[in-house]
Design an enzyme around this catalytic site. Structure first.
Site, PDB file in Angstrom:
ATOM      1  N   THR A   1       0.819  -1.244   0.040  1.00 33.39           N
ATOM      2  CA  THR A   1      -0.070   0.047  -0.102  1.00 33.39           C
ATOM      3  C   THR A   1       1.101   1.172   0.024  1.00 33.39           C
ATOM      4  O   THR A   1       0.299   2.358   0.077  1.00 33.39           O
ATOM      5  CB  THR A   1      -0.903   0.027   1.189  1.00 33.39           C
ATOM      6  OG1 THR A   1      -0.138  -0.307   2.185  1.00 33.39           O
ATOM      7  CG2 THR A   1      -1.927  -1.020   1.184  1.00 33.39           C
TER       8      THR A   1
ATOM      9  N   GLY B   1       2.401   4.373  -1.292  1.00 34.75           N
ATOM     10  CA  GLY B   1       2.161   5.219  -2.443  1.00 34.75           C
ATOM     11  C   GLY B   1       0.854   5.471  -2.730  1.00 34.75           C
ATOM     12  O   GLY B   1       0.401   5.636  -3.768  1.00 34.75           O
ATOM     13  N   THR B   2      -0.180   4.703  -2.187  1.00 36.22           N
ATOM     14  CA  THR B   2      -1.628   4.701  -2.284  1.00 36.22           C
ATOM     15  C   THR B   2      -2.172   6.066  -2.605  1.00 36.22           C
ATOM     16  O   THR B   2      -2.917   6.139  -3.666  1.00 36.22           O
ATOM     17  CB  THR B   2      -2.389   3.954  -1.346  1.00 36.22           C
ATOM     18  OG1 THR B   2      -1.770   2.440  -1.292  1.00 36.22           O
ATOM     19  CG2 THR B   2      -3.920   3.711  -1.690  1.00 36.22           C
ATOM     20  N   GLY B   3      -1.916   7.096  -1.669  1.00 37.85           N
ATOM     21  CA  GLY B   3      -2.563   8.401  -2.097  1.00 37.85           C
ATOM     22  C   GLY B   3      -1.994   9.015  -3.033  1.00 37.85           C
ATOM     23  O   GLY B   3      -2.537   9.477  -3.905  1.00 37.85           O
ATOM     24  N   CYS B   4      -0.745   8.910  -3.397  1.00 35.10           N
ATOM     25  CA  CYS B   4      -0.073   9.513  -4.449  1.00 35.10           C
ATOM     26  C   CYS B   4      -0.567   8.998  -5.856  1.00 35.10           C
ATOM     27  O   CYS B   4      -0.986   9.518  -6.659  1.00 35.10           O
ATOM     28  CB  CYS B   4       1.691   9.281  -4.758  1.00 35.10           C
ATOM     29  SG  CYS B   4       2.462   9.743  -3.089  1.00 35.10           S
TER      30      CYS B   4
END
Length: 572
Positions: free
Chosen positions: A273, A275-278
């Protein structure tokens, strides 16, 4: 030649992740996977891996501004995603440069702002001094902000501390809280807020309860079974089993119309998970650049990110990255280009190069070019070719039967008419060698002719029309290649190909000129377009491509077998 697919330019302004899972590295992979061209402005370098952030080295603010101007002065940027801005100086440099640019237009170049504050491992990625600037100057010009639970609570705490009514900082512990928080965050002035729920557990009962209380809230189910899908539950076991009791819910609140949407999907139990937001904010920027509205862009981006987690392979010893390329497959056949206009045909020839060469440069062809081919061999060949053309015409009849448009039916039918016209020419040609119409009709069919013809018909009777096209094109293009090879060889100094000798001309000159001539080569060009268009319209899987190559090779061997048969005839 097909036109190139437009690649909208999307700009990421964010930090660099040395391990490649987040930051601009994740952004650029996401851009490429979603059909966009990625440009980047680096705000800070980080030393990090799947275990955490070990250090941060910011870029000078003036150099960040220079990077932005370099990109926007030259490229037609359709959307901007901002991530880690590090401190107040960098944040100001970013947004003052964007607003001051002569082509600045928030409608034309929407900003998707991911307010990156703290890494998953707890490392601060934004100085406190920059937070107030984000809230007062950045959010009001953003098309969308995408805070997670922790970032939303931090922003709301700042809002509470700035107010004079003694409000307590809000904690987000439920879906109801998420709806309230999204509404509050919208007061910062952005056109929309996407509050991500990856750090909050929810159930379908929670979703239903919120929907009963707020029926105007739209619910978008993703990767969940809908009505009349019970058979899918029957197969929910083993490798493909998953638990839908725990859900992830993201809440989108848009300023225009006050519309609210909950995007719900199963929680994936995965450590991949990082780098999920990026990734999510970058995917949204891509879809916005493609022309989708915010709700549609979020829906597509959420699905892309969810599948990226599901398709990830473990990398590193901590929280590994998503699989950003899960939606991409290598092209089995290269795209057409000016320097390689017929990539599929080139692949077919290269994949069967040995047998193709043996066929094109066969002794039958060489002796035919020299004019020394045994007359009995050629007569046997043209008699058997007359029989073969019946199979060839019938195969085109099968292709017409498999066609689903009048255009393709007409094409196949016209080829049959061309063959019927060619038969008359064939008969006239045979007559010059003393073969009468009666002899042609009474010719015994050779084994090689039966083998080739039966293979054509059998291929035509199978379900896949593309295989029949491969078989038919191998014959059409093969004869075209033979004709052009002899013509090219005839132009060389001291050539072994003799078309006009000191005495009588080559008795097979007409045959060579027919297959190297404009009329037949026009048919070759049409065949090339047919086979290339097929590969573009219906890109094959590796297994199907192998089948196509197998058909091409089999027909090339059968063509060679035709030459072999003719050469053997002179020995009988």
């Amino acid at each position: 030649m097909g036109t190139a697919v437009e690649q909208p330019v999307v700009l990421t302004i964010a930090g660099s992740d040395s391990s490649g899972g987040a930051g601009i590295q994740a952004d650029l992979k996401t851009f490429a996977a979603n059909g966009c061209y990625g440009a980047s402005v680096i705000t800070a370098l980080t030393a990090q891996n799947t275990l955490g952030v070990q250090g941060v080295h910011p870029c000078p603010a003036e150099f960040v501004a220079k990077q932005i101007n370099s990109v926007i002065d030259d490229l037609d940027v359709r959307a901007i995603k901002t991530g880690m801005l590090y401190d107040l100086e960098v944040a100001k440099a970013v947004f003052e440069t964007l607003k001051a640019h002569p082509s600045a237009s928030l409608r034309r170049r929407p900003i998707i702002c991911d307010p990156v504050c703290v890494s998953t491992s707890g490392h601060a990625l934004l100085h406190p001094s920059a937070l107030d600037y984000l809230m007062s100057d950045v959010f009001p010009i953003a098309a969308l902000i995408t805070p997670n639970k922790a970032e939303a609570e931090l922003l709301l705490a700042q809002m509470a501390s700035a107010s004079s009514n003694g409000e307590q900082p809000m904690k987000i512990t439920s879906l109801e809280d998420m709806l309230t928080a999204a509404e509050q965050l919208l007061k910062f002035g952005s056109s929309a807020v996407l509050l991500k729920g990856g750090h909050l557990s929810a159930t379908m009962e929670d979703v239903d309860a919120v929907h009963v209380k707020h029926p105007e809230v739209k619910v978008v189910k993703q990767s969940l079974h809908g009505d009349n899908m019970e058979i899918l539950l029957a197969g929910n076991s083993g490798q493909y089993s998953y638990d839908v009791s725990e859900l992830v819910v993201d809440v989108l609140h848009e300023l225009r119309g006050g519309s609210r949407t909950m995007f719900i999907r199963p929680r994936v139990k995965s450590s991949s998970t990082h780098g999920t937001g990026c990734t999510l904010s970058s995917a949204i920027a891509c879809e916005v650049a493609m022309g989708y509205n915010i709700e549609a862009a979020v829906a597509k981006a959420v699905t892309y990110t969810h599948l990226g987690i599901e398709a990830a392979h473990p990398i590193g010893n901590g929280h590994g990255p998503l699989n950003h390329l899960h939606s991409m497959s290598p092209l089995a056949i290269p795209r057409r280009t000016p320097t390689n206009p017929y990539p599929f045909t080139r692949m077919l020839i290269q994949s069967t190069s040995q047998i193709w060469k043996e066929y094109v440069e066969h002794d039958f062809v060489r002796e035919l070019g020299k004019g020394t081919l045994n007359r009995a061999s050629f007569m046997h060949f043209i008699q058997q070719d007359y029989i073969y053309l019946k199979y060839y015409a019938r195969a085109y009849g099968l292709l017409a039967a498999k066609s689903t448009s009048f255009t393709t039916i007409q094409s196949s039918t016209q080829t049959i008419l061309n063959i019927l016209h060619e038969i008359n020419t064939h008969k006239s040609f045979c007559a010059t060698f003393g073969i009468t119409d009666l002899e042609l009709e009474n010719t015994s069919e050779a084994t090689a002719t039966t083998a080739y013809g039966a293979y054509l018909i059998d291929t035509g009777l199978q379900g896949d029309s593309s295989k029949l096209v491969m078989a038919l094109m191998a014959c059409l293009l093969g004869y075209g290649e033979v004709g052009l090879w002899l013509k090219k060889e005839s132009t060389l100094e001291n050539s072994w190909v003799v078309l006009d000798g000191p005495g009588d001309e080559n008795p097979y000159k007409q045959w060579i000129e027919d297959y190297s001539g404009e009329l037949y080569q026009n048919a070759v060009r049409a065949g090339l377009e047919t086979i290339e268009a097929l590969a573009i319209a219906d890109p094959p899987s590796p297994a199907r491509l192998k089948e196509w190559i197998g058909v091409w090779e089999r027909c090339t061997r059968l063509e060679k077998g035709f030459w072999d048969m003719a050469m053997e005839a002179s020995k009988g």
